[in-house]
Design an enzyme around this catalytic site. Structure first.
Site, short mmCIF file in Angstrom:
data_model
loop_
_atom_site.label_atom_id
_atom_site.label_comp_id
_atom_site.label_asym_id
_atom_site.label_seq_id
_atom_site.Cartn_x
_atom_site.Cartn_y
_atom_site.Cartn_z
N LYS A 33 1.80 -4.25 2.07
CA LYS A 33 0.73 -4.73 0.86
C LYS A 33 1.84 -5.75 -0.25
CE LYS A 33 2.22 -0.82 -1.63
NZ LYS A 33 2.75 -1.50 -2.82
N ASP A 34 3.09 -5.96 0.66
CA ASP A 34 4.43 -6.67 -0.32
C ASP A 34 3.92 -8.35 1.12
OD1 ASP A 34 4.02 -5.00 -2.27
OD2 ASP A 34 6.67 -4.37 -0.89
N CYS A 70 -1.27 -16.03 -3.20
CA CYS A 70 -0.94 -16.30 -4.88
C CYS A 70 -1.79 -14.76 -5.30
CB CYS A 70 -1.97 -16.72 -5.65
SG CYS A 70 -3.59 -17.12 -5.56
N ARG A 89 10.70 3.97 -11.45
CA ARG A 89 9.85 4.04 -12.63
C ARG A 89 9.45 5.59 -12.72
NH1 ARG A 89 5.68 0.14 -9.34
NH2 ARG A 89 6.54 -2.01 -8.63
N LEU A 121 -1.81 -5.62 -10.75
CA LEU A 121 -3.10 -6.38 -11.24
C LEU A 121 -3.96 -5.67 -10.63
CD1 LEU A 121 -2.99 -10.42 -11.08
CD2 LEU A 121 -2.52 -8.81 -13.03
N ARG A 122 -4.50 -4.92 -9.54
CA ARG A 122 -5.49 -4.50 -8.65
C ARG A 122 -5.75 -3.09 -9.76
NH1 ARG A 122 -5.22 0.12 -5.51
NH2 ARG A 122 -3.17 -0.17 -5.15
N ARG A 123 -4.40 -2.24 -10.01
CA ARG A 123 -4.56 -0.97 -10.45
C ARG A 123 -5.29 -1.56 -12.27
NH1 ARG A 123 0.98 0.38 -7.89
NH2 ARG A 123 0.00 1.45 -4.81
N ARG A 148 7.86 -1.89 -14.18
CA ARG A 148 8.49 -2.76 -12.64
C ARG A 148 9.51 -1.67 -12.58
NH1 ARG A 148 8.62 -7.61 -11.43
NH2 ARG A 148 9.67 -6.80 -9.77
N GLY A 149 10.51 -2.70 -11.17
CA GLY A 149 11.18 -1.19 -10.62
C GLY A 149 10.82 -0.43 -9.48
#
Length: 311
Positions: free
Chosen positions: A85-86, A244, A157, A132-134, A151-152
């Site tokens: 996913k990254d 993007c 987290r 953004l999805r979550r 982040r992190g």
């Protein structure tokens, strides 16, 4: 047909977070079991360094990949192990995804020190996520919540949650399970409640396109049912704006040769309503999976979803 390969000496480029190192060690062990000599090259990526802004503001998920690709280009490493996913939807020229491994749990996890489910959070509670999805899916489920950036790496987290900066956070279940931290999961979001990201829970291995010997060595590690599913999911994402940052979810299931692909697009500004669609098709090849993903992307656009235009 299994390709017979001679033992190779392989250097794996990996991020240095605990989860990334677990993933690289997992691949290392599998390759060593097949007779290859393997070592790790740990690296810190720009995505690991910039922690005060959301990914969408600083260049997207490709920030976790670029330095590893430079190591491949320069010959300091031979393969790179990524959380799929990254990985941007379009690989740079000269690089290819040589292997997709069997998927771990693709779902999202609700993590909180006090609350068992999202529904239990009080009005105005603070929920952390870097996605953004979550963000858009959480806002659709609970418009009253305050969604804050998070982040992190995984440990960072969780520490921020434990320090009281958030009432709850949402993480990928796969990472928690891989690190033996299932106990932190309060509840799991089923896909019909919170649709996962394209490729979530799957590991992809990147190589330079001209290294057929590495492609042959990695072939036994591939899991074609997973590869077909994530190829369809990534094709949705590609159709909605490539690499993007898009508030997009895509999740495929495969029963025999029948694939069902669900997708959702949300407006991070909260102006347009959530757009959702699904499509079923017979899928036995990567080309068929990608065609299904492209069709689902077109359906999202027909429903009002906006294609992301890179700056």
């Amino acid at each position: 047909m299994t390709v017979a390969t001679s033992p190779l000496s392989i250097v794996i480029a990996t991020r240095e977070s605990r989860l990334a190192l677990w993933q690289a060690e997992h691949v290392k062990a599998l390759l060593q079991a097949r007779g290859h000599t393997v070592e790790l090259l740990g690296m810190t990526t720009k995505g690991d360094q910039i922690l005060d802004r959301t990914l969408s503001k600083v260049g997207g998920k490709g920030l976790f990949v670029k330095e590893l690709e430079v190591a491949l280009e320069e010959g300091r490493a031979h393969i790179a192990v990524h959380s799929l996913k990254d990985v941007p939807m379009d690989m740079p020229e000269g690089f290819s995804l040589a292997c997709v491994m069997e998927r771990e749990d693709p779902r999202d996890a609700f993590v909180s020190p006090r609350y068992q489910h999202l529904a239990e959070l009080p009005q105005g509670a603070v929920v952390g996520t870097s996605s953004l999805r979550r963000q858009v899916l959480l806002q659709a489920l609970r418009p009253d919540l305050k969604i804050e950036p998070l982040r992190g790496n995984l440990d960072t987290r969780l520490r921020k949650l434990d320090e009281g900066q958030y009432d709850a956070i949402v993480l990928a279940a796969a990472g928690l399970k891989r690190l033996g931290m299932q106990a932190r999961i309060r509840s799991i979001f089923e896909p019909d409640t919170m649709l996962p990201a394209a490729g979530q829970g799957a590991l992809g291995i990147e190589i330079r396109t001209d290294r057929q010997d590495l492609a042959d060595a990695l072939a036994p590690l591939a899991h074609m049912p997973t590869w077909l599913r994530v190829a369809a999911e990534r094709a949705v994402s590609r159709g909605m704006g490539g690499s993007c940052s898009v508030p997009l979810a895509a999740h495929a299931t495969l029963q025999g040769d029948t694939m069902q692909l669900h997708a959702a697009w949300g407006d991070p500004e909260g102006i347009k309503a959530l757009v959702q669609t699904q499509q079923t098709a017979t899928v036995t090849t990567l080309a068929q999976a990608e065609a299904l993903g492209a069709e689902v992307a077109a359906r999202l656009q027909a429903g009002g979803a906006l294609v992301c235009k890179p700056d």
